[in-house]
Structure formats: structure tokens, C-alpha cells
Design an enzyme around this catalytic site. Structure first.
Site, PDB file in Angstrom:
ATOM      1  N   ASP A 190      23.087  20.374  61.594  1.00 16.74           N
ATOM      2  CA  ASP A 190      22.799  19.825  61.732  1.00 16.74           C
ATOM      3  C   ASP A 190      20.315  20.040  62.291  1.00 16.74           C
ATOM      4  O   ASP A 190      19.829  19.899  62.126  1.00 16.74           O
ATOM      5  CB  ASP A 190      22.762  18.554  62.607  1.00 16.74           C
ATOM      6  CG  ASP A 190      20.859  16.896  62.858  1.00 16.74           C
ATOM      7  OD1 ASP A 190      19.946  17.257  61.702  1.00 16.74           O
ATOM      8  OD2 ASP A 190      20.660  17.091  64.295  1.00 16.74           O
TER       9      ASP A 190
ATOM     10  N   LYS B 219      22.970  16.915  71.815  1.00 15.01           N
ATOM     11  CA  LYS B 219      22.665  16.020  72.196  1.00 15.01           C
ATOM     12  C   LYS B 219      23.068  15.836  73.604  1.00 15.01           C
ATOM     13  O   LYS B 219      23.467  15.821  74.328  1.00 15.01           O
ATOM     14  CB  LYS B 219      23.066  15.043  71.735  1.00 15.01           C
ATOM     15  CG  LYS B 219      23.051  14.970  69.776  1.00 15.01           C
ATOM     16  CD  LYS B 219      21.390  14.525  69.310  1.00 15.01           C
ATOM     17  CE  LYS B 219      21.308  15.376  67.878  1.00 15.01           C
ATOM     18  NZ  LYS B 219      19.868  14.593  67.665  1.00 15.01           N
TER      19      LYS B 219
ATOM     20  N   LYS C 213      15.821  17.420  54.357  1.00 15.82           N
ATOM     21  CA  LYS C 213      17.384  18.265  54.966  1.00 15.82           C
ATOM     22  C   LYS C 213      17.591  17.016  55.457  1.00 15.82           C
ATOM     23  O   LYS C 213      17.128  15.942  55.727  1.00 15.82           O
ATOM     24  CB  LYS C 213      16.911  19.166  56.259  1.00 15.82           C
ATOM     25  CG  LYS C 213      16.376  18.759  57.487  1.00 15.82           C
ATOM     26  CD  LYS C 213      16.522  19.304  58.696  1.00 15.82           C
ATOM     27  CE  LYS C 213      18.039  19.532  59.177  1.00 15.82           C
ATOM     28  NZ  LYS C 213      18.211  17.642  60.121  1.00 15.82           N
TER      29      LYS C 213
ATOM     30  N   ASP D  60      11.309  22.320  56.306  1.00 10.86           N
ATOM     31  CA  ASP D  60      11.901  21.681  58.044  1.00 10.86           C
ATOM     32  C   ASP D  60      10.583  21.677  58.640  1.00 10.86           C
ATOM     33  O   ASP D  60      10.246  22.212  59.189  1.00 10.86           O
ATOM     34  CB  ASP D  60      12.553  23.563  58.098  1.00 10.86           C
ATOM     35  CG  ASP D  60      13.331  23.562  59.514  1.00 10.86           C
ATOM     36  OD1 ASP D  60      12.862  23.043  60.259  1.00 10.86           O
ATOM     37  OD2 ASP D  60      13.578  24.529  59.491  1.00 10.86           O
ATOM     38  N   HIS D  61      10.798  20.076  59.644  1.00 12.96           N
ATOM     39  CA  HIS D  61       9.724  19.949  60.031  1.00 12.96           C
ATOM     40  C   HIS D  61       9.550  20.429  61.474  1.00 12.96           C
ATOM     41  O   HIS D  61       8.260  20.836  61.255  1.00 12.96           O
ATOM     42  CB  HIS D  61       9.913  17.838  60.206  1.00 12.96           C
ATOM     43  CG  HIS D  61      10.601  17.910  61.901  1.00 12.96           C
ATOM     44  ND1 HIS D  61      12.117  18.061  61.472  1.00 12.96           N
ATOM     45  CD2 HIS D  61      10.439  18.162  62.432  1.00 12.96           C
ATOM     46  CE1 HIS D  61      12.607  18.468  62.268  1.00 12.96           C
ATOM     47  NE2 HIS D  61      11.476  17.455  63.363  1.00 12.96           N
TER      48      HIS D  61
ATOM     49  N   ARG E  24      14.516   0.356  44.795  1.00 14.09           N
ATOM     50  CA  ARG E  24      15.760  -0.225  44.127  1.00 14.09           C
ATOM     51  C   ARG E  24      15.175  -2.022  44.368  1.00 14.09           C
ATOM     52  O   ARG E  24      15.320  -3.021  44.367  1.00 14.09           O
ATOM     53  CB  ARG E  24      17.125  -0.713  44.627  1.00 14.09           C
ATOM     54  CG  ARG E  24      18.376  -1.141  43.327  1.00 14.09           C
ATOM     55  CD  ARG E  24      19.500  -0.220  43.910  1.00 14.09           C
ATOM     56  NE  ARG E  24      19.706  -0.333  44.994  1.00 14.09           N
ATOM     57  CZ  ARG E  24      20.364   0.406  45.271  1.00 14.09           C
ATOM     58  NH1 ARG E  24      21.335   0.670  44.368  1.00 14.09           N
ATOM     59  NH2 ARG E  24      20.990   0.638  47.186  1.00 14.09           N
TER      60      ARG E  24
ATOM     61  N   GLU F 295      18.174  17.489  73.351  1.00 12.85           N
ATOM     62  CA  GLU F 295      17.480  16.250  73.277  1.00 12.85           C
ATOM     63  C   GLU F 295      18.400  15.620  74.220  1.00 12.85           C
ATOM     64  O   GLU F 295      19.551  15.714  74.593  1.00 12.85           O
ATOM     65  CB  GLU F 295      17.734  16.144  71.889  1.00 12.85           C
ATOM     66  CG  GLU F 295      17.255  17.184  71.134  1.00 12.85           C
ATOM     67  CD  GLU F 295      17.490  16.426  69.686  1.00 12.85           C
ATOM     68  OE1 GLU F 295      16.482  15.601  69.454  1.00 12.85           O
ATOM     69  OE2 GLU F 295      18.248  16.570  68.884  1.00 12.85           O
TER      70      GLU F 295
ATOM     71  N   HIS G  63      16.261  24.283  62.377  1.00  8.69           N
ATOM     72  CA  HIS G  63      15.551  24.618  63.064  1.00  8.69           C
ATOM     73  C   HIS G  63      15.446  25.893  63.967  1.00  8.69           C
ATOM     74  O   HIS G  63      14.819  26.960  64.141  1.00  8.69           O
ATOM     75  CB  HIS G  63      15.270  23.114  64.066  1.00  8.69           C
ATOM     76  CG  HIS G  63      15.475  22.086  62.957  1.00  8.69           C
ATOM     77  ND1 HIS G  63      14.413  22.339  62.263  1.00  8.69           N
ATOM     78  CD2 HIS G  63      15.811  20.846  63.313  1.00  8.69           C
ATOM     79  CE1 HIS G  63      14.332  20.539  61.562  1.00  8.69           C
ATOM     80  NE2 HIS G  63      15.431  19.920  62.768  1.00  8.69           N
TER      81      HIS G  63
ATOM     82  N   LYS H  82       5.565  21.862  62.963  1.00 11.07           N
ATOM     83  CA  LYS H  82       4.576  21.951  64.594  1.00 11.07           C
ATOM     84  C   LYS H  82       3.448  22.795  64.802  1.00 11.07           C
ATOM     85  O   LYS H  82       3.411  24.276  64.575  1.00 11.07           O
ATOM     86  CB  LYS H  82       6.107  22.137  65.380  1.00 11.07           C
ATOM     87  CG  LYS H  82       7.115  20.865  65.023  1.00 11.07           C
ATOM     88  CD  LYS H  82       7.451  20.938  66.635  1.00 11.07           C
ATOM     89  CE  LYS H  82       9.043  20.058  65.708  1.00 11.07           C
ATOM     90  NZ  LYS H  82       9.268  18.792  66.795  1.00 11.07           N
TER      91      LYS H  82
HETATM   92  C1  BG6 Z   1      16.437  16.672  62.581  1.00 13.73           C
HETATM   93  C2  BG6 Z   1      17.736  16.145  63.554  1.00 13.73           C
HETATM   94  O1  BG6 Z   1      16.089  17.624  62.036  1.00 13.73           O
HETATM   95  O2  BG6 Z   1      15.304  17.022  63.890  1.00 13.73           O
HETATM   96  C3  BG6 Z   1      17.715  14.954  64.734  1.00 13.73           C
HETATM   97  O3  BG6 Z   1      18.248  15.991  62.094  1.00 13.73           O
HETATM   98  C4  BG6 Z   1      17.283  15.974  65.593  1.00 13.73           C
HETATM   99  O4  BG6 Z   1      19.701  14.857  64.707  1.00 13.73           O
HETATM  100  C5  BG6 Z   1      15.918  16.329  65.180  1.00 13.73           C
HETATM  101  O5  BG6 Z   1      16.917  14.293  66.491  1.00 13.73           O
HETATM  102  C6  BG6 Z   1      15.169  16.866  66.221  1.00 13.73           C
HETATM  103  O6  BG6 Z   1      13.623  17.001  65.846  1.00 13.73           O
HETATM  104  P1  BG6 Z   1      12.334  16.733  66.819  1.00 13.73           P
HETATM  105  O7  BG6 Z   1      11.246  17.110  66.251  1.00 13.73           O
HETATM  106  O8  BG6 Z   1      12.695  15.762  67.780  1.00 13.73           O
HETATM  107  O9  BG6 Z   1      13.007  18.078  67.765  1.00 13.73           O
END
Ligand code: BG6
Length: 512
Positions: free
Chosen positions: A253, A358, A166, A195-196, A55, A234, A258, A200
């Protein structure tokens, strides 16, 4: 000998990547650095365009300047190569407009047509880095502008693909609705749900490791394996993401996507081929065999937690309820631990423990496969229960690698044994080449290979599992046993969860 599994690789055709939500964090932190590296490593053809739509008023040049600065901060290779950047930036364009405004899509269409080369107008990746509530509008507007057709990807008239981030919904009903909206003007094979974790290297290696090695697969079942632990810890709190996190929590989340994806890869049956559909069929089959939980099962098998103020790595951290945009009596979980059972022939009776949180002591993701102990008849007198059972750890990040733990005799005249390990380290073996997950995922979306993306039935099955847990939590405040100090390994209730079966959490270590 190196064996290329997808050789020859399908080439990326000239195409345009249109990013919706181009002013956002994801674009600057992940998408542009990933596309820059794909260009640097010549993984994409020289004929490509990136169009950012958002925007705010910007020119092509002012957007490029912004991205250049962000790249200096977020690029995985530093310093940024000026010659590569200059070449890359020539392909980057900005299109100002409101996502709900038809005029924005007309401008976008004209911009794409103006690139001259027809394939830059016909082969399109739409990356929706926006709120999910905007997906429906974007798809509808794209269709109305003639930029999105409900079509088979291989009919030769070009193709369109939609990549979505996501969170994909917040429960089964909303995911279902999103799926319905996305496929109103596109077919399911045109939708690439990210889903990242699947981008990996170490996560992709799970299937290679399991199905290309004769020595592990015969042991990969209930006869030899006692339990499995999957941990994603984390060492950061929610920071500035309190607003999002209040709606999500650890279960939505991290677990819904994951952790369940990693579980599926560790436990699925061998697919009939390496084709996307064959792999995704097996993953869905596995997710469907996870035993459903009643409210009583959830009370026994699932633990949630929330951090209060503490110290992580010497740094004081506020409690979750003191984080920005978090309510002072929030019951949202920043930690979740689950004991799951897979009701199929291979895994009947084996416990699968998943945990994530976390503000834990370290950031580390790993899978630990705990084998059954040997009969202790020979060493019972000296070692008793202290003799460790074998285990295998797949370290997903950081210090990526695989370790096999077994017992060895301590040299000397007495009969003494202790655990030793055989270790494979990615860095030592392959060097420090670790592409960002988004590089692989963007490349796969441009190639049109959906293996590393989540299919509709996969996402919906995962929500079913998570929904049954959430429903049991709704309206119940956290109890004292569910809080943990930042910098510790989670609430005591999580230790009790394993203790019931005589198991103990294995704490991932910071170094390999
Ligand atoms: C994301 C979550 O999908 O994955 C985050 O929304 C999280 O909360 C993150 O920190 C973790 O990803 P990675 O690649 O750092 O393990």
C-alpha cells in the site's frame, strides 16, 4: 526573482475527462473537488466536459446534486463558491452503463459526439477509478467503440490518455499483466499511472532543492551522509478499508509506491533535462541500484508489524484484527520498516531506513538526512558522544518545510552547546496555498506531461523489490515482537533494526 521552469506552459486544449467508477469515493472526495478548483482558478479552458460513467441509474441533474453535496464536505476551500459551481456543473454529465456492456460505450461515444465542439470528442482523458481487474475490459471496449487509438499524442488528430489509480497490481506478475492489457490499444506515453505523492508540492520540491542549491549537492553522498530516514506515519487505522487492506498490507500500500518514489527523488542522479523521460530514466536507474535482498537479508533488514488495541490522541482504537472485514487471525502488516542499500558510486555503504505505519502517534511524512559527525577532538571532554551530528529534515506534510539542525554555543561563560535549527516554513514563506495533489495531477494529465506519473519500468522495478520481501514473509505468522499497541511508534523489532548499526529512529513531531 521567480524563475518559471516551464515557461511558457503548454496550454490545456479543450477536452473531455471521462471518469469510470464515477459513483465511487475517489470521484466525490478527490476528483470532482480537484476539477472544481482547476475551474475556479481558471487553470483549464472554459471548454471542457466531465462525463461520469457508472452502473447506477442517475440523471445529469441528480449526479450534479450529489457532487455538490460531496463538494461542500471535501472541498479544500469553503464555502463552495455558488457562481463557480453553477458554471462548473454545466460541464458535468452522467452516462449510465455497465463497464462490461458494449452499449454503455456506444452511449458514451454518442454523448461525446453530441457536445458539438469536435475537440471535446477527440481529446479524451479516461480516468479509470475502478478495480484494476476492470482495466483490460474498459480499454478493449473503448477501442472497439472507436474512442481509443494506439497513437502518438502529437499527430494533430486529437489524443487519448488513460489515467490509472493505484494499486497497480499486487506483485510484479500482475503489474506486468496490467501493463500488457493497458498497452494493447494504447502506447506507453498515453498511460498516466498515478502516485499521488508526486502531486505534492513538497515532494516536487525535492529535486528543486537538491539541484538548484550549490550548498547541499556537494554534501549529498556517502562522504558526508551517514544515513537517511524516510518516514510516513499515519495516526489513523485502516477503518472501513479492511477489505482492501487485507489484500494489500503496508508494504504494497505504501512502500511499493510512495516511499520508494520519495527515496528515488532523494537519491537519484541529476537528470540531463527536466523532461519527463529524463527524470524517469534516472529514477529507474536508482531503483535498479537498490541491493536485492535474500531471505536472510529480509530477516535482518525488514520488520513488519501489526497494531493491537490502543489509544491514539486520547481515542481508543480497536486492534487490526478487530477492524471490519479483517480476519481474526490476519497476519497482514500495518507497519513496515526497511533498511536498504543503494549499490552505486554515490551511496555505497549508506543505510536508507524507510518506515510507515497505521495508528502511530502522529500523521507526518518526512525525510531526515543524517550527516556524519565531526571528529570529537575539540569538544569530547565536555560533550562526548552527546554532541549531535548535523541533520537536514525535509518535512513533506503537514507543517511543510525544511529544517537544518546544527550545534550552537549556549550563551554564557561556560562552554556549552546544544542543537539549534534553521527553519524554512512553506506557510510563512509562501502563504497557505497548498493545492491538492489531484489538482496538479489532473492538470498534468490534461496537458500531457508525464513527469509526475510512473512509467511502466518504474512500477515493475518497484514491484521486484517488494516481491522479494513478501516472498520471505509468505506463510510465516507474525511473532510477538511484531505487534505494537495503537498509538505507539511500532514494534520493538523496528528499534532493534536501527540499534544494530548504532542508529535511532527520529520521531516526526506533530508540529513543525
Ligand atoms: C494511499 C494509501 O495511497 O495513501 C492509504 O492507500 C494512505 O492507505 C494514503 O492512507 C496516505 O496518503 P496521504 O496523502 O494522506 O499521506
Amino acid at each position: 526573482m521567480v524563475c518559471h521552469l516551464s515557461d511558457p506552459r503548454k496550454a490545456v486544449e479543450p477536452c473531455s475527462v471521462v471518469i469510470f467508477g464515477a459513483s465511487g469515493d475517489l470521484t466525490a472526495r478527490k476528483l470532482i473537488p480537484a476539477l472544481y478548483h482547476l475551474c475556479k482558478e481558471k487553470q483549464i479552458p472554459s471548454d471542457f466536459r466531465i462525463v461520469g460513467l457508472a452502473r447506477r441509474e442517475k440523471t445529469n441533474d441528480s449526479w450534479r446534486d450529489e457532487l455538490r453535496q460531496a463538494l461542500a464536505q471535501f472541498s479544500r476551500t469553503k464555502p463552495v463558491n455558488d457562481a463557480v459551481w453553477t458554471d462548473f456543473a454545466r460541464h458535468v454529465y452522467y452516462c449510465q452503463g455497465d463497464l462490461t456492456d458494449t452499449a454503455a460505450y456506444t452511449r458514451l461515444e454518442q454523448q461525446l459526439a453530441g457536445f458539438g465542439e469536435p475537440r471535446l470528442h477527440q481529446n479524451l482523458v479516461f480516468y479509470l477509478a475502478t478495480m484494476p481487474s476492470q482495466f483490460g475490459t474498459i480499454v478493449e471496449q473503448l477501442h472497439a467503440a472507436g474512442l481509443l487509438h494506439n497513437r502518438n499524442q502529437t499527430n494533430g488528430d486529437g489524443w487519448e490518455r488513460i489515467v490509472v489509480e493505484k494499486p497497480f497490481g499486487h506483485d510484479l506478475a500482475s503489474a506486468h499483466e496490467l501493463n500488457r492489457e493497458l498497452t494493447r490499444y494504447a502506447n506507453e506515453p498515453q498511460v498516466f499511472r498515478i502516485d499521488h505523492y508526486l502531486g505534492k508540492e513538497t515532494v516536487q520540491n525535492i529535486l528543486m532543492f537538491r539541484f538548484s542549491n550549490a550548498i547541499f549537492e556537494p554534501l549529498w553522498n556517502r562522504d558526508a551522509i551517514e544515513h537517511v530516514q524516510i518516514a510516513v506515519s499515519e495516526d489513523l487505522g485502516v477503518g472501513q478499508r479492511g477489505g482492501y487492506y487485507e489484500e494489500a498490507g503496508a508494504l504494497r500500500d505504501m512502500v511499493q509506491n510512495h516511499l520508494l518514489q520519495v527515496l528515488a527523488l532523494v537519491t537519484m542522479e541529476p537528470p540531463v533535462s527536466l523532461q519527463a523521460e529524463a527524470i524517469r530514466d534516472e529514477k529507474v536507474k536508482l531503483l535498479k541500484s537498490i541491493r536485492p535482498m535474500s531471505a536472510d537479508d529480509v530477516a535482518r533488514q525488514v520488520v513488519r508489524g501489526q497494531y493491537f488495541a490502543g489509544v491514539v490522541k486520547g481515542q481508543p482504537r480497536p486492534g487490526y484484527r478487530q477492524e471490519p472485514k479483517v480476519t481474526s487471525d490476519s497476519n497482514v502488516e500495518t507497519y513496515a520498516a526497511l533498511k536498504l542499500f543503494i549499490d552505486n558510486w554515490r551511496w555505497s555503504g549508506v543505510s536508507f531506513y524507510l518506515r510507515t505505519g497505521k495508528n502511530l502517534p502522529v500523521s507526518a511524512s518526512e525525510v531526515r538526512v543524517q550527516f556524519r559527525p565531526t571528529p570529537h577532538v575539540l569538544f569530547a571532554a565536555q560533550c562526548g558522544q552527546r554532541l549531535d551530528a548535523n541533520s537536514l529534515t525535509l518535512r513533506l506534510q503537514p507543517n511543510e518545510g525544511i529544517s537544518l539542525h546544527f550545534n550552537g554555543k549556549v550563551p554564557g561563560t561556560s562552554v556549552a552547546m546544544r542543537p539549534v535549527r534553521m527553519h524554512f516554513s512553506y506557510d510563512a514563506e509562501f502563504g497557505a496555498y497548498t493545492p491538492e495533489a489531484y489538482e496538479r495531477l489532473l492538470l498534468e494529465a490534461m496537458v500531457g506531461d508525464a513527469t509526475l506519473f510512473i512509467r511502466r519500468d518504474e512500477v515493475e522495478t518497484a514491484w521486484q523489490i517488494v516481491d522479494s520481501i513478501r516472498q520471505s514473509w509468505d506463510g510465516k505468522p507474525l511473532s510477538n515482537r511484531e505487534f505494537y499497541a495503537a498509538g505507539t511508534w511500532g514494534p520493538v523489532a523496528a528499534d532493534d533494526l536501527l540499534a544494530q548499526s548504532g542508529h535511532k529512529w527520529r520521531e516526526p513531531v506533530a508540529a513543525g
